[in-house]
Design a protein around this motif. Structure first.
Motif, PDB file in Angstrom:
ATOM      1  N   PRO A 213      43.925  82.870  52.940  1.00  0.00           N
ATOM      2  CA  PRO A 213      44.776  81.872  53.586  1.00  0.00           C
ATOM      3  C   PRO A 213      44.269  80.455  53.409  1.00  0.00           C
ATOM      4  O   PRO A 213      43.065  80.215  53.247  1.00  0.00           O
ATOM      5  N   LEU A 214      45.201  79.522  53.441  1.00  0.00           N
ATOM      6  CA  LEU A 214      44.862  78.103  53.449  1.00  0.00           C
ATOM      7  C   LEU A 214      44.848  77.633  54.898  1.00  0.00           C
ATOM      8  O   LEU A 214      45.828  77.816  55.624  1.00  0.00           O
ATOM      9  N   GLU A 215      43.741  77.047  55.351  1.00  0.00           N
ATOM     10  CA  GLU A 215      43.574  76.685  56.750  1.00  0.00           C
ATOM     11  C   GLU A 215      43.728  75.177  56.937  1.00  0.00           C
ATOM     12  O   GLU A 215      43.140  74.390  56.186  1.00  0.00           O
ATOM     13  N   PHE A 216      44.508  74.803  57.954  1.00  0.00           N
ATOM     14  CA  PHE A 216      44.689  73.393  58.296  1.00  0.00           C
ATOM     15  C   PHE A 216      44.551  73.217  59.812  1.00  0.00           C
ATOM     16  O   PHE A 216      44.703  74.170  60.573  1.00  0.00           O
ATOM     17  N   GLY A 217      44.298  71.996  60.222  1.00  0.00           N
ATOM     18  CA  GLY A 217      44.047  71.729  61.629  1.00  0.00           C
ATOM     19  C   GLY A 217      45.196  71.124  62.383  1.00  0.00           C
ATOM     20  O   GLY A 217      45.072  70.835  63.568  1.00  0.00           O
ATOM     21  N   SER A 218      46.346  70.907  61.721  1.00  0.00           N
ATOM     22  CA  SER A 218      47.471  70.288  62.417  1.00  0.00           C
ATOM     23  C   SER A 218      48.783  70.929  61.977  1.00  0.00           C
ATOM     24  O   SER A 218      48.906  71.444  60.853  1.00  0.00           O
ATOM     25  N   ILE A 219      49.762  70.870  62.867  1.00  0.00           N
ATOM     26  CA  ILE A 219      51.089  71.404  62.557  1.00  0.00           C
ATOM     27  C   ILE A 219      51.727  70.634  61.415  1.00  0.00           C
ATOM     28  O   ILE A 219      52.337  71.212  60.510  1.00  0.00           O
ATOM     29  N   ASP A 220      51.609  69.313  61.445  1.00  0.00           N
ATOM     30  CA  ASP A 220      52.223  68.488  60.397  1.00  0.00           C
ATOM     31  C   ASP A 220      51.718  68.874  59.013  1.00  0.00           C
ATOM     32  O   ASP A 220      52.493  68.945  58.052  1.00  0.00           O
ATOM     33  N   ALA A 221      50.408  69.116  58.903  1.00  0.00           N
ATOM     34  CA  ALA A 221      49.844  69.484  57.606  1.00  0.00           C
ATOM     35  C   ALA A 221      50.357  70.845  57.153  1.00  0.00           C
ATOM     36  O   ALA A 221      50.672  71.042  55.969  1.00  0.00           O
ATOM     37  N   ILE A 222      50.468  71.778  58.077  1.00  0.00           N
ATOM     38  CA  ILE A 222      50.969  73.110  57.734  1.00  0.00           C
ATOM     39  C   ILE A 222      52.412  73.034  57.259  1.00  0.00           C
ATOM     40  O   ILE A 222      52.779  73.604  56.222  1.00  0.00           O
ATOM     41  N   ILE A 223      53.248  72.304  58.003  1.00  0.00           N
ATOM     42  CA  ILE A 223      54.662  72.191  57.634  1.00  0.00           C
ATOM     43  C   ILE A 223      54.815  71.491  56.279  1.00  0.00           C
ATOM     44  O   ILE A 223      55.635  71.895  55.445  1.00  0.00           O
TER      45      ILE A 223
END
Length: 298
Positions: A213-223
């Protein structure tokens, strides 16, 4: 062994230094060292291993440390309870999921802050597992986490119900198209996120195994990554409503039991429920319409 002994053990363990612990406790290093030596002699075991780099807990010290930390929390709670006359004031430090913060809390916190200006809300984000750990360790008064949660030291109240949806790029219009993706990747929060676990389970039910998986710390980055076609994710419908309306993503319904999740509020059962937190939780329950025995809604 008394209360001061345990406070000294906790401070030395936390700093890894008797000198730093002494500074925190407003005493001198020789007093800390002599108290630790006397405690070790009384118990008949060494609690710390000394070296030129500082001190480290021995196995006996590690076994004792949770009791010292628990006592420190109880003393802090006792002081807070004594000062709490029913008028909300001071700092209210809580934790929350990124999704709950984005979807549910801004208006609630704004209203609360306006109604009770003597309270300073501090909100920290994390995954369900990290938030629960911080509540148990006494670092947070309580936290919003994804259910189900079960722990003997926690009081757990359901506060919100969320519908989870699979989120893909606009080019992926159906679940059949998701199944046809080669080298499927998931775009998720860091390890410990319960939505991430549900996403893995849902994909497995379709016979799919995603790559690392690719991990991000914010919703905006994931979207943004999902919109660009990097991978897929699972998020509450309300969180992605604007992105869907703007045509940035495509949303797919998923079946039970993957689609519905409870957001719960957790706090230690043995902690003092401050007036500020009690009133804030009342407003949360009024807004959500979900009531439990844990909080009386005025």
């Amino acid at each position: 062994m008394d209360v001061i002994d345990l406070k000294v053990v906790e401070a030395v363990a936390r700093h890894g230094s008797m000198n730093k612990a002494a500074a925190e406790l407003n005493t001198v290093q020789s007093n800390v060292s002599s108290r630790i030596r006397a405690l070790e002699a009384g118990l008949g075991v060494a609690l710390f291993q000394r070296s030129a780099r500082g001190v480290q807990l021995t196995p006996a010290g590690r076994r004792m440390l949770p009791y010292a930390a628990r006592l420190s929390r109880l003393l802090a709670d006792a002081a807070a309870a004594a000062r709490d006359d029913g008028t909300p004031s001071g700092t209210m430090e809580i934790g929350t999921l990124e999704t709950t913060l984005a979807l549910r809390l801004p208006l609630l916190i704004a209203r609360f802050a306006k109604a009770y200006p003597e309270v300073r809300p501090v909100v920290r984000t994390g995954t369900t597992s990290s938030l629960i750990r911080d509540v148990i360790d006494g670092k947070l008064e309580g936290a919003f986490a994804a259910g189900p949660v079960s722990h003997p030291e926690l009081q757990i109240e359901t506060v919100f119900h969320e519908e989870l949806v699979l989120v893909t790029s606009p080019a992926v219009r159906t679940l059949e198209a998701v199944c046809a993706i080669l080298n499927l990747k998931t775009v998720v929060f860091r390890a410990g996120c319960s939505y991430r676990l549900r996403l893995d389970s849902f994909l497995a039910s379709l016979g799919l195994v995603a790559l690392e998986p690719l991990e991000f710390g914010s919703i905006d980055a994931i979207i943004a990554c999902v919109s660009a076609g990097v991978g897929v994710t699972l998020l509450p419908r309300g969180v992605v409503a604007d992105a869907r309306q703007s045509g940035l993503i495509c949303v797919h319904e998923v079946p039970a039991p993957f689609s519905h999740v409870e957001t719960v509020f957790v706090r230690r059962t043995d902690s003092h429920l401050s007036s500020a937190l009690a009133i804030f939780l009342q407003s949360v329950h009024r807004e959500s319409g979900v009531q439990t025995a844990g909080v009386r809604v005025a």
